[in-house]
Design a protein around this motif. Structure first.
Motif, short mmCIF file in Angstrom:
data_model
loop_
_atom_site.label_atom_id
_atom_site.label_comp_id
_atom_site.label_asym_id
_atom_site.label_seq_id
_atom_site.Cartn_x
_atom_site.Cartn_y
_atom_site.Cartn_z
N GLY A 36 40.79 40.05 51.63
CA GLY A 36 41.99 40.07 50.80
C GLY A 36 41.77 39.64 49.37
N GLY A 37 40.58 39.12 49.04
CA GLY A 37 40.32 38.73 47.65
C GLY A 37 39.84 37.31 47.51
N ASP A 38 39.08 37.06 46.45
CA ASP A 38 38.47 35.75 46.24
C ASP A 38 39.49 34.62 46.10
N ARG A 39 40.64 34.91 45.49
CA ARG A 39 41.63 33.85 45.26
C ARG A 39 42.26 33.34 46.56
N LEU A 40 42.08 34.09 47.62
CA LEU A 40 42.66 33.68 48.90
C LEU A 40 41.69 32.83 49.72
N GLN A 71 50.35 44.06 48.46
CA GLN A 71 50.03 43.05 47.45
C GLN A 71 50.47 41.66 47.90
N TYR A 193 47.63 34.74 56.69
CA TYR A 193 47.18 36.06 56.24
C TYR A 193 47.17 37.06 57.40
N GLY A 300 46.12 38.72 45.64
CA GLY A 300 45.27 39.23 46.70
C GLY A 300 45.87 40.49 47.29
N GLN A 301 45.30 40.92 48.39
CA GLN A 301 45.70 42.18 49.00
C GLN A 301 45.65 42.09 50.52
#
Length: 372
Positions: A36-40, A71, A193, A300-301
């Protein structure tokens, strides 16, 4: 020398040892970073730059996302692993709805009827349709209905394999299912998540969507029907609420995954490990999501499911290309054990010696193909 393969269920059990108390965020990460992305990947609050943070919540973990685009608008410890309680029933429903015929009649076992915790009140009578049991599962959070559905799917062990396979397909890698009901069991886990991934996939299924949005329904009983109602309080009081599922146990504390739609857009909110009454907090998180949608840079995604693996096509035998070994011989070889081979060799006479040689040749050829 043959290599012993480790079953997938054993690998899941090994992974699940770290599935408590919010295992490090990013435990579901691949070599490229957290799903889902680094920020998560962290435990803290993740909010888009330049906007006010979402309303405070007592939940240890939460996530706000838009269903249509996937998103992620905000989150806190989104990959932290916790006991999911009855929110795991979302995975049960998503897994079994395509596998079970809605109109099939089910006779629950005594084991199903006597499940602990929340129940719809099943009896061991063949009076229930599969669609009745899905209503009981998603509206009344029936643990008895969860077990009855698992039995209808071929048993508990098979259903657990199916549920964990579905979680992997969704890339819900924080999720390990040990029960169809969400009753606490060592090694069971999910994350805010993952619950959002499961909910998003469920919303795309018309049957799933209908079960979670039904407020009241008539439910069969041995002599008459009675009414059951949905445990999701927001169906009655939040504008545009679609549904999904709440859960609670003394170990898991409160958990919830919900979705609401306005102006053609759907916001998903998931919370885990909440200490008390969370309904008003969820309403405020949904409001924040609708206000932020389309106006902020996502943090994130929600990833898309993996492609469904096609069944392998078996090679068809033709008159010009007969099978290498007769099916009967292959079947007999596959069923042999060390004991049966020993006994067989003891009783085989000289006239069958060449038959045994041919059988061994067939086994060798078949295993050679399997290893290639």
């Amino acid at each position: 020398m043959w290599t012993k393969l480790v079953p997938a269920t054993a690998l899941l059990a090994t992974v699940s040892l770290t599935a408590y108390a919010g295992a490090p965020a990013g435990a579901a990460a691949t070599s490229g970073g957290p799903i889902g992305g680094d920020r998560l990947g962290g435990r803290g609050l993740v909010v888009p730059d330049g906007v006010k943070a979402p309303p405070k919540t007592k939940a240890t973990s939460f996530l706000i996302a838009e269903a249509e685009t996937g998103q992620v608008l905000a989150a806190k410890n989104p990959h932290g692993r916790f006991l999911p309680a009855s929110t795991l029933k979302t995975l049960t429903a998503l897994t079994l709805i395509p596998k079970l015929e809605a109109g099939k009649t089910i006779k629950p076992s005594s084991n199903a009827v006597n499940q602990e915790g929340s129940a719809v009140g099943l009896s061991t009578k063949p009076i229930y349709k599969v669609h009745d049991l899905f209503r009981a599962l998603m509206m009344s959070s029936g643990n008895d209905a969860a077990m009855a559905l698992a039995e209808a799917n071929g048993g508990l062990a098979k259903t657990m394999r199916d549920m964990n396979a579905e979680a992997k397909r969704l890339q819900a890698n924080d999720t390990v299912a040990k029960t169809p009901s969400g009753l606490d069991k060592p090694g069971q886990s999910s994350s805010a998540y993952d619950l959002a991934l499961i909910a998003r996939a469920g919303l795309a299924n018309p049957d799933f969507r209908r079960y979670i949005s039904t407020k009241t329904a008539k439910f069969p009983a041995p002599k008459k029907f009675y009414e059951i109602s949905n445990h999701n309080k927001l169906l009655w009081r939040y504008k545009g609420m679609v549904g999904v599922k709440n859960g609670w146990t003394s170990k898991a504390l409160g958990s919830f995954v919900g979705a609401a739609s306005r102006d053609g857009r759907t916001i998903i909110v998931t919370i885990m490990r909440h200490e008390g009454y969370f309904w008003e907090e969820v309403e405020k998180l949904l409001d924040w999501g609708f206000a932020a949608r389309g106006k902020v840079t996502p943090v994130g995604q929600l990833v898309d499911p993996l492609p469904v693996q096609a069944e392998p096509v078996q090679q068809q035998a033709t008159a010009s290309q007969p099978p290498v070994s007769a099916p009967l011989l292959d079947s007999a070889a596959a069923k042999q054990t060390d004991t049966s081979r020993t006994v067989g060799m003891a009783v085989i006479g000289g006239g069958l010696f060449f038959g045994l040689v041919w059988l061994g040749f067939g086994i060798f050829r078949r295993r050679s193909r399997a290893r290639s």
